[in-house]
Motif scaffolding. Sequence first.
Motif, PDB file in Angstrom:
ATOM      1  N   GLU A   1       0.836  -1.166   0.048  1.00  0.00           N
ATOM      2  CA  GLU A   1      -0.235  -0.076  -0.127  1.00  0.00           C
ATOM      3  C   GLU A   1       0.931   1.087  -0.129  1.00  0.00           C
ATOM      4  O   GLU A   1       0.484   2.235  -0.838  1.00  0.00           O
ATOM      5  CB  GLU A   1      -0.873   0.081   1.166  1.00  0.00           C
ATOM      6  CG  GLU A   1      -2.072  -1.078   1.107  1.00  0.00           C
ATOM      7  CD  GLU A   1      -3.054  -0.421   0.009  1.00  0.00           C
ATOM      8  OE1 GLU A   1      -3.441   0.689  -0.177  1.00  0.00           O
ATOM      9  OE2 GLU A   1      -3.791  -1.441  -0.354  1.00  0.00           O
TER      10      GLU A   1
ATOM     11  N   GLU B   1      -7.760  -4.185   4.862  1.00  0.00           N
ATOM     12  CA  GLU B   1      -8.081  -2.897   4.536  1.00  0.00           C
ATOM     13  C   GLU B   1      -8.478  -1.981   5.696  1.00  0.00           C
ATOM     14  O   GLU B   1      -8.212  -0.718   5.775  1.00  0.00           O
ATOM     15  CB  GLU B   1      -9.007  -3.032   3.067  1.00  0.00           C
ATOM     16  CG  GLU B   1      -9.406  -1.538   2.565  1.00  0.00           C
ATOM     17  CD  GLU B   1     -10.200  -1.693   1.445  1.00  0.00           C
ATOM     18  OE1 GLU B   1      -9.982  -0.764   0.363  1.00  0.00           O
ATOM     19  OE2 GLU B   1     -11.084  -2.716   1.347  1.00  0.00           O
ATOM     20  N   ASN B   2      -9.508  -2.517   6.249  1.00  0.00           N
ATOM     21  CA  ASN B   2      -9.980  -1.546   7.540  1.00  0.00           C
ATOM     22  C   ASN B   2      -9.125  -1.298   8.488  1.00  0.00           C
ATOM     23  O   ASN B   2      -8.715  -0.075   9.198  1.00  0.00           O
ATOM     24  CB  ASN B   2     -11.171  -2.258   7.972  1.00  0.00           C
ATOM     25  CG  ASN B   2     -12.537  -2.459   7.285  1.00  0.00           C
ATOM     26  OD1 ASN B   2     -12.507  -1.567   6.179  1.00  0.00           O
ATOM     27  ND2 ASN B   2     -13.217  -3.484   7.332  1.00  0.00           N
TER      28      ASN B   2
ATOM     29  N   TYR C   1      -5.739  -0.843   7.884  1.00  0.00           N
ATOM     30  CA  TYR C   1      -4.794  -0.269   7.549  1.00  0.00           C
ATOM     31  C   TYR C   1      -5.120   1.486   7.525  1.00  0.00           C
ATOM     32  O   TYR C   1      -4.153   2.272   7.877  1.00  0.00           O
ATOM     33  CB  TYR C   1      -4.736  -0.040   5.775  1.00  0.00           C
ATOM     34  CG  TYR C   1      -3.370   0.466   5.182  1.00  0.00           C
ATOM     35  CD1 TYR C   1      -2.081   0.082   5.418  1.00  0.00           C
ATOM     36  CD2 TYR C   1      -3.622   1.649   4.420  1.00  0.00           C
ATOM     37  CE1 TYR C   1      -0.984   0.795   5.086  1.00  0.00           C
ATOM     38  CE2 TYR C   1      -2.411   2.362   3.831  1.00  0.00           C
ATOM     39  CZ  TYR C   1      -1.144   1.872   4.018  1.00  0.00           C
ATOM     40  OH  TYR C   1      -0.098   2.608   3.646  1.00  0.00           O
ATOM     41  N   SER C   2      -6.295   2.061   7.892  1.00  0.00           N
ATOM     42  CA  SER C   2      -6.502   3.429   8.156  1.00  0.00           C
ATOM     43  C   SER C   2      -5.991   3.552   9.618  1.00  0.00           C
ATOM     44  O   SER C   2      -5.644   4.674   9.746  1.00  0.00           O
ATOM     45  CB  SER C   2      -8.102   3.525   8.075  1.00  0.00           C
ATOM     46  OG  SER C   2      -8.524   2.726   8.865  1.00  0.00           O
ATOM     47  N   GLN C   3      -6.269   2.564  10.480  1.00  0.00           N
ATOM     48  CA  GLN C   3      -5.430   2.845  11.952  1.00  0.00           C
ATOM     49  C   GLN C   3      -3.972   2.878  11.738  1.00  0.00           C
ATOM     50  O   GLN C   3      -3.470   3.617  12.656  1.00  0.00           O
ATOM     51  CB  GLN C   3      -6.098   1.470  12.862  1.00  0.00           C
ATOM     52  CG  GLN C   3      -5.560   1.612  14.344  1.00  0.00           C
ATOM     53  CD  GLN C   3      -5.947   0.431  15.152  1.00  0.00           C
ATOM     54  OE1 GLN C   3      -6.985  -0.423  14.632  1.00  0.00           O
ATOM     55  NE2 GLN C   3      -5.412   0.480  16.040  1.00  0.00           N
TER      56      GLN C   3
ATOM     57  N   GLN D   1      -2.292   3.888   9.471  1.00  0.00           N
ATOM     58  CA  GLN D   1      -2.054   5.273   8.956  1.00  0.00           C
ATOM     59  C   GLN D   1      -1.929   6.372   9.949  1.00  0.00           C
ATOM     60  O   GLN D   1      -0.950   7.237  10.003  1.00  0.00           O
ATOM     61  CB  GLN D   1      -2.942   5.717   7.736  1.00  0.00           C
ATOM     62  CG  GLN D   1      -2.504   4.714   6.539  1.00  0.00           C
ATOM     63  CD  GLN D   1      -3.499   5.319   5.454  1.00  0.00           C
ATOM     64  OE1 GLN D   1      -4.768   5.347   5.517  1.00  0.00           O
ATOM     65  NE2 GLN D   1      -2.864   5.756   4.242  1.00  0.00           N
TER      66      GLN D   1
END
Length: 340
Positions: free
Chosen positions: A81, A272-273, A275-277, A279
Motif C-alpha cells: 500500500e 483494508e479496514n 490500514y486506516s488505523q 496510517q
Amino acid sequence: MSIELTIGRKADKPWWNRPLVGDKPLVDYLFKQYSRTHICPEIISLHDYNLEKLESVSVTLKALFNQKFTHSDFLIYARLEGYFQKYCQTKKHYFLVGKEFFKIILNNLDNLRSITKIEKKYNQPSLLAFYDSVYDLIKENHHKLIFQEKLIKLHYSFKCQFKETKEIKIIDKYLAYFISISEVENLLYFLDLLRVNNLTNWDNFTRLNNFIEETKNGMIEDIKPFLLFAKSEGDFLIEIANKVIKIKEDDDTKLINIAKIFQYIALVDKYENLYSQFQLFLRCLSKWEKIYYDIVNIRKNYPIHQFIIPPSFKVKLPSFEIYKSYHDYLDYSCLTRLIY
C-alpha cells in the motif's frame, strides 16, 4: 646566575604538576572533570520540554499500536500500500488495474451472472436487439447519470414495441440490473470488455472468489497457494492478462503476476479496514520522530566530557523500540541520521 636559578625552580616543581603532554601537567588530565562547563538553563529547559512532549506522544503511539501490525502478512500489505500510494497513484500500473478489475467483478458476481442468464435464456431477436443496444450505449462511455438517463429512454422505446407482458418483464429486470451495476465505477467497461472477448464465464470467477474467501482467513504471506490456483485456471487467466489487464510478459510470468494480484486482493480483504488505523499510527510515529531528533540533537551538542550533564539528559527515550520496527514505513525517516 639568575638564569640558572630560574631553571632550577622549574625543575623543583612536583612530578604531578610537570608538563605531561605539551604544556598540560598531569593534574589537568586527572581533574579535568572539574573544568567541565554547565549547560545553560534555557537549553535544559528546551530539552525537558521536548522530553515531556515525547512522553505524551509515546502514550498516544502505544494506544494506536495494534498487535496485528506485527503480523507478517499485514506488513507485506502495508509495504504494498505504501509503495502504490507513493509511486502508482497517477499511473495505470497493470498490478492496480488487475486488482481493480478482479475486485469489481468479484464484488458484483450475482448481478453479472443474472444478466448473462437473461441473455442466454431469453434470446428472441427482439430481445437480442435490446441487449445489443444497451451494450452500444455502454461503448459511448457516458457518465453514469447520463448513461442511466439514456438507458431509461432506450428501455421505454423498446417497451412500446413489445406486446407480450413476458418480454416487458424481461427488459424491466434487465434494466434494473444495468442501473445497479452502472453505480459501480468501471464495471460497465469491464463487463463490455469481457463480453467482447468471450470471457463471461462466471464459474471461473466464482472459483476465484471462493478461493480468496478461504485463503484470507489464514496467513497470506506465502505466494505458492495463489500460484497453484492461477495455474489451475491458466488458459482463462492468460486471456484475462492479455485482453483486460494487458500484462506484457511471457505466459509463465503473467501467471506469477496474476497470482501476486490475487494475494494482494486477499490482503486487501483482510486488512483494508486496519490500514486506516495503521496510517494514524504512522502519523503519530512521524510526530514522535521529529521530537525525538530534536532531543537527540540537543544531547549530541553537549557531550559528557565537555559539559556537566543534568539527570534528564540521561533519561532513556520512550518508544524507541517501536520506532526501530516501523520507521521505514514512514514517507521519510531520519533513522539513517541516528547518533545516540
